[in-house]
Scaffold this motif. Structure first.
Motif, PDB file in Angstrom:
ATOM      1  N   LYS A 217       5.292 -23.506   8.086  1.00  0.00           N
ATOM      2  CA  LYS A 217       4.844 -24.768   7.488  1.00  0.00           C
ATOM      3  C   LYS A 217       3.370 -24.689   7.108  1.00  0.00           C
ATOM      4  CE  LYS A 217       8.892 -26.510   8.132  1.00  0.00           C
ATOM      5  NZ  LYS A 217       9.799 -26.670   6.968  1.00  0.00           N
ATOM      6  N   LYS A 218       3.076 -25.128   5.895  1.00  0.00           N
ATOM      7  CA  LYS A 218       1.720 -25.027   5.375  1.00  0.00           C
ATOM      8  C   LYS A 218       1.262 -26.359   4.786  1.00  0.00           C
ATOM      9  CE  LYS A 218       2.977 -21.572   2.673  1.00  0.00           C
ATOM     10  NZ  LYS A 218       4.249 -21.013   3.157  1.00  0.00           N
ATOM     11  N   PHE A 219       0.034 -26.757   5.146  1.00  0.00           N
ATOM     12  CA  PHE A 219      -0.580 -27.953   4.573  1.00  0.00           C
ATOM     13  C   PHE A 219      -1.761 -27.530   3.701  1.00  0.00           C
ATOM     14  CE2 PHE A 219       0.485 -31.418   7.970  1.00  0.00           C
ATOM     15  CZ  PHE A 219       1.809 -31.005   7.988  1.00  0.00           C
ATOM     16  N   LEU A 220      -1.902 -28.164   2.565  1.00  0.00           N
ATOM     17  CA  LEU A 220      -3.109 -28.027   1.761  1.00  0.00           C
ATOM     18  C   LEU A 220      -4.049 -29.165   2.140  1.00  0.00           C
ATOM     19  CD1 LEU A 220      -4.847 -26.918  -0.593  1.00  0.00           C
ATOM     20  CD2 LEU A 220      -3.485 -28.371  -2.133  1.00  0.00           C
TER      21      LEU A 220
ATOM     22  N   ARG B  29      -3.272 -36.015  11.181  1.00  0.00           N
ATOM     23  CA  ARG B  29      -2.873 -35.732  12.562  1.00  0.00           C
ATOM     24  C   ARG B  29      -1.438 -36.170  12.834  1.00  0.00           C
ATOM     25  NH1 ARG B  29      -6.037 -38.334  17.636  1.00  0.00           N
ATOM     26  NH2 ARG B  29      -4.244 -39.734  17.736  1.00  0.00           N
ATOM     27  N   GLU B  30      -1.087 -37.363  12.371  1.00  0.00           N
ATOM     28  CA  GLU B  30       0.265 -37.886  12.601  1.00  0.00           C
ATOM     29  C   GLU B  30       1.319 -37.052  11.880  1.00  0.00           C
ATOM     30  OE1 GLU B  30      -0.048 -41.945  11.390  1.00  0.00           O
ATOM     31  OE2 GLU B  30      -0.836 -42.628  13.334  1.00  0.00           O
ATOM     32  N   THR B  31       0.976 -36.534  10.707  1.00  0.00           N
ATOM     33  CA  THR B  31       1.933 -35.722   9.958  1.00  0.00           C
ATOM     34  C   THR B  31       2.110 -34.358  10.610  1.00  0.00           C
ATOM     35  OG1 THR B  31       1.279 -36.854   7.917  1.00  0.00           O
ATOM     36  CG2 THR B  31       2.532 -34.820   7.676  1.00  0.00           C
ATOM     37  N   ILE B  32       1.043 -33.797  11.156  1.00  0.00           N
ATOM     38  CA  ILE B  32       1.155 -32.525  11.873  1.00  0.00           C
ATOM     39  C   ILE B  32       2.170 -32.647  12.999  1.00  0.00           C
ATOM     40  CG2 ILE B  32      -0.055 -30.921  13.420  1.00  0.00           C
ATOM     41  CD1 ILE B  32      -2.586 -31.469  11.723  1.00  0.00           C
ATOM     42  N   VAL B  33       2.108 -33.758  13.745  1.00  0.00           N
ATOM     43  CA  VAL B  33       3.023 -33.962  14.874  1.00  0.00           C
ATOM     44  C   VAL B  33       4.483 -33.898  14.414  1.00  0.00           C
ATOM     45  CG1 VAL B  33       3.815 -35.632  16.605  1.00  0.00           C
ATOM     46  CG2 VAL B  33       1.367 -35.285  16.237  1.00  0.00           C
ATOM     47  N   LYS B  34       4.770 -34.421  13.250  1.00  0.00           N
ATOM     48  CA  LYS B  34       6.146 -34.416  12.736  1.00  0.00           C
ATOM     49  C   LYS B  34       6.689 -32.994  12.550  1.00  0.00           C
ATOM     50  CE  LYS B  34       5.554 -38.778  10.203  1.00  0.00           C
ATOM     51  NZ  LYS B  34       5.519 -39.414   8.861  1.00  0.00           N
ATOM     52  N   TYR B  35       5.798 -32.055  12.304  1.00  0.00           N
ATOM     53  CA  TYR B  35       6.223 -30.675  12.041  1.00  0.00           C
ATOM     54  C   TYR B  35       6.212 -29.791  13.286  1.00  0.00           C
ATOM     55  CZ  TYR B  35       6.177 -31.385   6.968  1.00  0.00           C
ATOM     56  OH  TYR B  35       6.446 -31.819   5.684  1.00  0.00           O
ATOM     57  N   LEU B  36       5.705 -30.300  14.402  1.00  0.00           N
ATOM     58  CA  LEU B  36       5.640 -29.482  15.619  1.00  0.00           C
ATOM     59  C   LEU B  36       7.000 -29.405  16.300  1.00  0.00           C
ATOM     60  CD1 LEU B  36       2.290 -30.647  17.309  1.00  0.00           C
ATOM     61  CD2 LEU B  36       2.689 -28.639  15.860  1.00  0.00           C
TER      62      LEU B  36
ATOM     63  N   LYS C   7      -0.401 -16.220  11.312  1.00  0.00           N
ATOM     64  CA  LYS C   7       0.929 -15.728  11.702  1.00  0.00           C
ATOM     65  C   LYS C   7       1.482 -16.474  12.912  1.00  0.00           C
ATOM     66  CE  LYS C   7      -0.254 -11.056  10.135  1.00  0.00           C
ATOM     67  NZ  LYS C   7      -0.542  -9.676  10.585  1.00  0.00           N
ATOM     68  N   ASN C   8       0.589 -16.911  13.814  1.00  0.00           N
ATOM     69  CA  ASN C   8       1.036 -17.494  15.076  1.00  0.00           C
ATOM     70  C   ASN C   8       1.053 -19.014  15.086  1.00  0.00           C
ATOM     71  OD1 ASN C   8       1.232 -14.887  16.178  1.00  0.00           O
ATOM     72  ND2 ASN C   8      -0.920 -14.878  16.784  1.00  0.00           N
ATOM     73  N   GLY C   9       0.573 -19.655  14.037  1.00  0.00           N
ATOM     74  CA  GLY C   9       0.506 -21.112  14.022  1.00  0.00           C
ATOM     75  C   GLY C   9       1.852 -21.752  13.712  1.00  0.00           C
ATOM     76  N   ASP C  10       2.151 -22.871  14.383  1.00  0.00           N
ATOM     77  CA  ASP C  10       3.338 -23.650  14.029  1.00  0.00           C
ATOM     78  C   ASP C  10       3.129 -24.357  12.697  1.00  0.00           C
ATOM     79  OD1 ASP C  10       5.035 -23.380  16.511  1.00  0.00           O
ATOM     80  OD2 ASP C  10       3.190 -24.131  17.404  1.00  0.00           O
ATOM     81  N   VAL C  11       1.877 -24.754  12.455  1.00  0.00           N
ATOM     82  CA  VAL C  11       1.483 -25.341  11.173  1.00  0.00           C
ATOM     83  C   VAL C  11       0.176 -24.670  10.764  1.00  0.00           C
ATOM     84  CG1 VAL C  11       0.765 -27.433   9.969  1.00  0.00           C
ATOM     85  CG2 VAL C  11       2.531 -27.569  11.726  1.00  0.00           C
TER      86      VAL C  11
END
Length: 301
Positions: free
Chosen positions: A119-122, A166-173, A85-89
């Motif tokens: 935002k959710k990553f598999l 890691r680089e893709t996570i940064v794009k969604y922050l 619930k609290n995660g940005d990703v």
């Protein structure tokens, strides 16, 4: 000048034993979460921090989501759900099943994730262990059950595709300030890290029925004033008298081996000589006691 720095939280969630803690350690390049081949090794929230000139990512390693059998299990699952619930990703991590595209234990988790708007990553781990032809049907099946913003096949153990992840996570922050100092890799207290290192060695050495019934409490952590030595005293709690005997071992051999292995890890962490003393005590049914749950730091908010 407009602030373009990014910072936020990436929660790593999934069923037990899919490699969540291995992923965290591999991303950081340092061991901050313990790893064993036993399910439900992670009992508490462990944060790992990566800081660059462009972003600060706070990875949140969570206990495996499973069917709760006691208050400890209930709190572990609650911790994981709160992190979602609290995660940005949210990084939903899985590993391929042997006989189906979706692992049966993932079905309910996916249904709950599908209700979340964030935002959710598999993240499909252990891709080095399967035929590459299976990857597409697995990816399609999971995305049909819960639409993901990104999909990453990885090998946490071998480091495959972790830089792209890691680089893709940064794009969604979101843009924002740093939450932690540049040189901080985890916000876990020293006593917590040391207790986890001891528990890891106990999990590795002990029989199948014992590990989930143990907890470790650091009762002393003191640097000597006259010598570069750190004195640590810790108590391993178990639930049964018979378990106490197994943990201690014949002539104290098992407890000595647990201590020797743990001390080596702790010395690598502190780069100081460690004097580690271990004791074993019985706390019956502590996993169903609110008092001991709080005392051992396993109480979810």
């Amino acid at each position: 000048m407009e602030n373009t720095y990014k910072s936020g939280f990436a929660a790593i969630v999934g069923r037990p034993n899919v490699g969540k803690s291995t992923l965290l350690n591999s991303l950081l390049g340092e061991k901050v979460a313990i790893i064993t081949n036993k399910p439900q090794t992670t009992r508490n929230i462990v944060k790992g921090i990566i800081t660059t000139d462009e972003a600060q990512i706070i990875f949140v390693d969570t206990p495996g989501i499973h069917t709760a059998k006691d208050k400890l299990s209930e709190n572990m699952v609650k911790m994981a759900e709160n992190s979602v619930k609290n995660g940005d990703v949210v990084l939903f991590m899985t590993a391929p099943a042997e006989k189906s595209d979706i692992h049966p234990a993932d079905v309910d988790i996916l249904a709950n994730l599908a209700k979340i708007s964030g935002k959710k990553f598999l993240v499909i781990n252990k891709i080095d262990t399967i035929d590459k032809g299976r990857l597409l049907p697995i990816t399609e099946a999971y995305n049909a059950a819960c639409p993901f913003d990104e999909t990453f096949p990885i090998s946490a153990l071998k480091g495959e595709n972790l830089l792209d992840l890691r680089e893709t996570i940064v794009k969604y922050l979101p843009t924002g300030p740093k939450f932690f100092p540049d040189d901080m890799m985890t916000d876990a207290p020293d006593k917590f890290i040391i207790s986890e290192m001891i528990r890891e060695k106990a999990l590795y050495m002990l029989q199948e029925e014992i590990p989930h019934g143990i907890a470790v409490e650091i009762t002393q952590l003191k640097v000597r004033s006259d010598k570069p030595i750190i004195d640590i005293e810790a108590t391993i709690y178990c639930e049964k008298n018979s378990h106490k005997g197994i943990i201690i071992g014949k002539n104290g051999a098992m407890l000595k081996e647990i201590g020797t292995r743990a001390r080596k890890d702790i010395q690598r962490l502190y780069e100081e000589k460690i004097n580690l003393q271990l004791w074993v005590k019985i706390k019956e049914n502590w996993r169903d006691s609110d008092f001991f749950m709080r005392n051992f730091g396993f109480q979810a908010d």
